[in-house]
Design a protein around this motif. Sequence first.
Motif, PDB file in Angstrom:
ATOM      1  N   ILE A  25       0.834  -1.201   0.000  1.00 41.35           N
ATOM      2  CA  ILE A  25       0.000   0.000   0.000  1.00 41.35           C
ATOM      3  C   ILE A  25       0.870   1.253   0.000  1.00 41.35           C
ATOM      4  O   ILE A  25       1.882   1.309   0.703  1.00 41.35           O
ATOM      5  CB  ILE A  25      -0.923  -0.006   1.241  1.00 41.35           C
ATOM      6  N   GLY A  26       0.436   2.252  -0.767  1.00 41.83           N
ATOM      7  CA  GLY A  26       1.133   3.533  -0.793  1.00 41.83           C
ATOM      8  C   GLY A  26       0.186   4.632  -1.235  1.00 41.83           C
ATOM      9  O   GLY A  26      -0.988   4.389  -1.498  1.00 41.83           O
ATOM     10  N   ILE A  27       0.693   5.861  -1.308  1.00 41.44           N
ATOM     11  CA  ILE A  27      -0.130   6.965  -1.816  1.00 41.44           C
ATOM     12  C   ILE A  27       0.218   7.189  -3.286  1.00 41.44           C
ATOM     13  O   ILE A  27       1.334   6.922  -3.718  1.00 41.44           O
ATOM     14  CB  ILE A  27       0.007   8.265  -0.990  1.00 41.44           C
ATOM     15  N   THR A  28      -0.745   7.691  -4.020  1.00 41.77           N
ATOM     16  CA  THR A  28      -0.566   7.854  -5.457  1.00 41.77           C
ATOM     17  C   THR A  28       0.318   9.051  -5.807  1.00 41.77           C
ATOM     18  O   THR A  28       0.546   9.942  -4.991  1.00 41.77           O
ATOM     19  CB  THR A  28      -1.925   8.025  -6.151  1.00 41.77           C
ATOM     20  N   ASP A  29       0.765   9.043  -7.041  1.00 39.54           N
ATOM     21  CA  ASP A  29       1.545  10.155  -7.569  1.00 39.54           C
ATOM     22  C   ASP A  29       0.731  11.450  -7.477  1.00 39.54           C
ATOM     23  O   ASP A  29       1.247  12.494  -7.081  1.00 39.54           O
ATOM     24  CB  ASP A  29       1.917   9.844  -9.019  1.00 39.54           C
ATOM     25  N   TYR A  30      -0.556  11.358  -7.794  1.00 39.12           N
ATOM     26  CA  TYR A  30      -1.439  12.526  -7.691  1.00 39.12           C
ATOM     27  C   TYR A  30      -1.450  13.063  -6.260  1.00 39.12           C
ATOM     28  O   TYR A  30      -1.316  14.265  -6.037  1.00 39.12           O
ATOM     29  CB  TYR A  30      -2.852  12.148  -8.139  1.00 39.12           C
ATOM     30  N   ALA A  31      -1.606  12.166  -5.282  1.00 38.90           N
ATOM     31  CA  ALA A  31      -1.682  12.583  -3.880  1.00 38.90           C
ATOM     32  C   ALA A  31      -0.398  13.273  -3.434  1.00 38.90           C
ATOM     33  O   ALA A  31      -0.442  14.328  -2.788  1.00 38.90           O
ATOM     34  CB  ALA A  31      -1.977  11.391  -2.982  1.00 38.90           C
ATOM     35  N   GLN A  32       0.750  12.696  -3.769  1.00 44.59           N
ATOM     36  CA  GLN A  32       2.001  13.310  -3.319  1.00 44.59           C
ATOM     37  C   GLN A  32       2.208  14.664  -3.982  1.00 44.59           C
ATOM     38  O   GLN A  32       2.738  15.568  -3.376  1.00 44.59           O
ATOM     39  CB  GLN A  32       3.198  12.361  -3.498  1.00 44.59           C
ATOM     40  N   GLN A  33       1.759  14.823  -5.230  1.00 42.52           N
ATOM     41  CA  GLN A  33       1.877  16.125  -5.885  1.00 42.52           C
ATOM     42  C   GLN A  33       0.976  17.160  -5.221  1.00 42.52           C
ATOM     43  O   GLN A  33       1.378  18.306  -5.035  1.00 42.52           O
ATOM     44  CB  GLN A  33       1.523  16.013  -7.371  1.00 42.52           C
ATOM     45  N   GLU A  34      -0.236  16.748  -4.869  1.00 40.91           N
ATOM     46  CA  GLU A  34      -1.180  17.652  -4.217  1.00 40.91           C
ATOM     47  C   GLU A  34      -0.685  18.072  -2.825  1.00 40.91           C
ATOM     48  O   GLU A  34      -0.879  19.209  -2.418  1.00 40.91           O
ATOM     49  CB  GLU A  34      -2.558  17.003  -4.103  1.00 40.91           C
ATOM     50  N   LEU A  35      -0.063  17.134  -2.106  1.00 35.15           N
ATOM     51  CA  LEU A  35       0.431  17.425  -0.759  1.00 35.15           C
ATOM     52  C   LEU A  35       1.653  18.338  -0.777  1.00 35.15           C
ATOM     53  O   LEU A  35       1.846  19.152   0.109  1.00 35.15           O
ATOM     54  CB  LEU A  35       0.791  16.130  -0.024  1.00 35.15           C
ATOM     55  N   GLY A  36       2.501  18.173  -1.763  1.00 29.62           N
ATOM     56  CA  GLY A  36       3.771  18.887  -1.778  1.00 29.62           C
ATOM     57  C   GLY A  36       4.815  18.093  -1.011  1.00 29.62           C
ATOM     58  O   GLY A  36       4.653  16.900  -0.754  1.00 29.62           O
ATOM     59  N   THR A  37       5.883  18.738  -0.619  1.00 31.73           N
ATOM     60  CA  THR A  37       6.989  18.052   0.050  1.00 31.73           C
ATOM     61  C   THR A  37       6.535  17.445   1.371  1.00 31.73           C
ATOM     62  O   THR A  37       6.082  18.153   2.275  1.00 31.73           O
ATOM     63  CB  THR A  37       8.166  19.012   0.285  1.00 31.73           C
ATOM     64  N   ILE A  38       6.648  16.126   1.465  1.00 34.32           N
ATOM     65  CA  ILE A  38       6.224  15.402   2.659  1.00 34.32           C
ATOM     66  C   ILE A  38       7.327  15.473   3.703  1.00 34.32           C
ATOM     67  O   ILE A  38       8.496  15.214   3.412  1.00 34.32           O
ATOM     68  CB  ILE A  38       5.864  13.944   2.304  1.00 34.32           C
ATOM     69  N   THR A  39       6.949  15.853   4.930  1.00 42.30           N
ATOM     70  CA  THR A  39       7.937  16.046   5.992  1.00 42.30           C
ATOM     71  C   THR A  39       7.850  14.991   7.093  1.00 42.30           C
ATOM     72  O   THR A  39       8.849  14.722   7.761  1.00 42.30           O
ATOM     73  CB  THR A  39       7.783  17.444   6.620  1.00 42.30           C
ATOM     74  N   VAL A  40       6.672  14.405   7.306  1.00 41.92           N
ATOM     75  CA  VAL A  40       6.487  13.399   8.356  1.00 41.92           C
ATOM     76  C   VAL A  40       5.424  12.401   7.887  1.00 41.92           C
ATOM     77  O   VAL A  40       4.414  12.802   7.312  1.00 41.92           O
ATOM     78  CB  VAL A  40       6.011  14.023   9.687  1.00 41.92           C
ATOM     79  N   ILE A  41       5.674  11.120   8.161  1.00 44.77           N
ATOM     80  CA  ILE A  41       4.666  10.085   7.892  1.00 44.77           C
ATOM     81  C   ILE A  41       4.492   9.267   9.155  1.00 44.77           C
ATOM     82  O   ILE A  41       5.476   8.773   9.715  1.00 44.77           O
ATOM     83  CB  ILE A  41       5.075   9.168   6.726  1.00 44.77           C
ATOM     84  N   GLU A  42       3.255   9.140   9.618  1.00 45.61           N
ATOM     85  CA  GLU A  42       2.946   8.288  10.763  1.00 45.61           C
ATOM     86  C   GLU A  42       2.253   7.043  10.242  1.00 45.61           C
ATOM     87  O   GLU A  42       1.242   7.132   9.538  1.00 45.61           O
ATOM     88  CB  GLU A  42       2.051   9.035  11.753  1.00 45.61           C
TER      89      GLU A  42
END
Length: 128
Positions: A25-42
């Motif tokens: 399981i992961g997040i989509t390319d669309y989701a990561q683009q919408e979020l921007g730079t990811i700094t923390v994942i829980e």
Amino acid sequence: MDFPEELKYSKEHIWVRVEGNRGVIGITDYAQQELGTITVIELPSVGDELEQDDSFGSVEARKTVADLYAPLSGSVAEVNGELRDAPEIVNDDPYDSGWLVVVDIADHEELNLLMSAELYEDYVAESR
């Protein structure tokens, strides 16, 4: 934007790659683009039980926090520990090294509720 054909997708922008009785399981390319730079994942711990559509963690970017919703039910078999120190891997490679968790799938029928790559691509286009 990338929509790998072999994956299944949820309306919450989560992908699943089925490998036997397990789902990666992961997040989509669309989701990561919408979020921007990811700094923390829980993320959950190995052994935690996920229920389809329930929150199992969160992704924090510079200006927002988004809950992660399980695309299917199952027991967490693996967690991508590299993301603790380098969450930006998800931005760089959401479909390979940026995977989040692996679950032992509890009910393969739940996969029928997810979208194909073609349907997900249409879904994303409609939400813009």
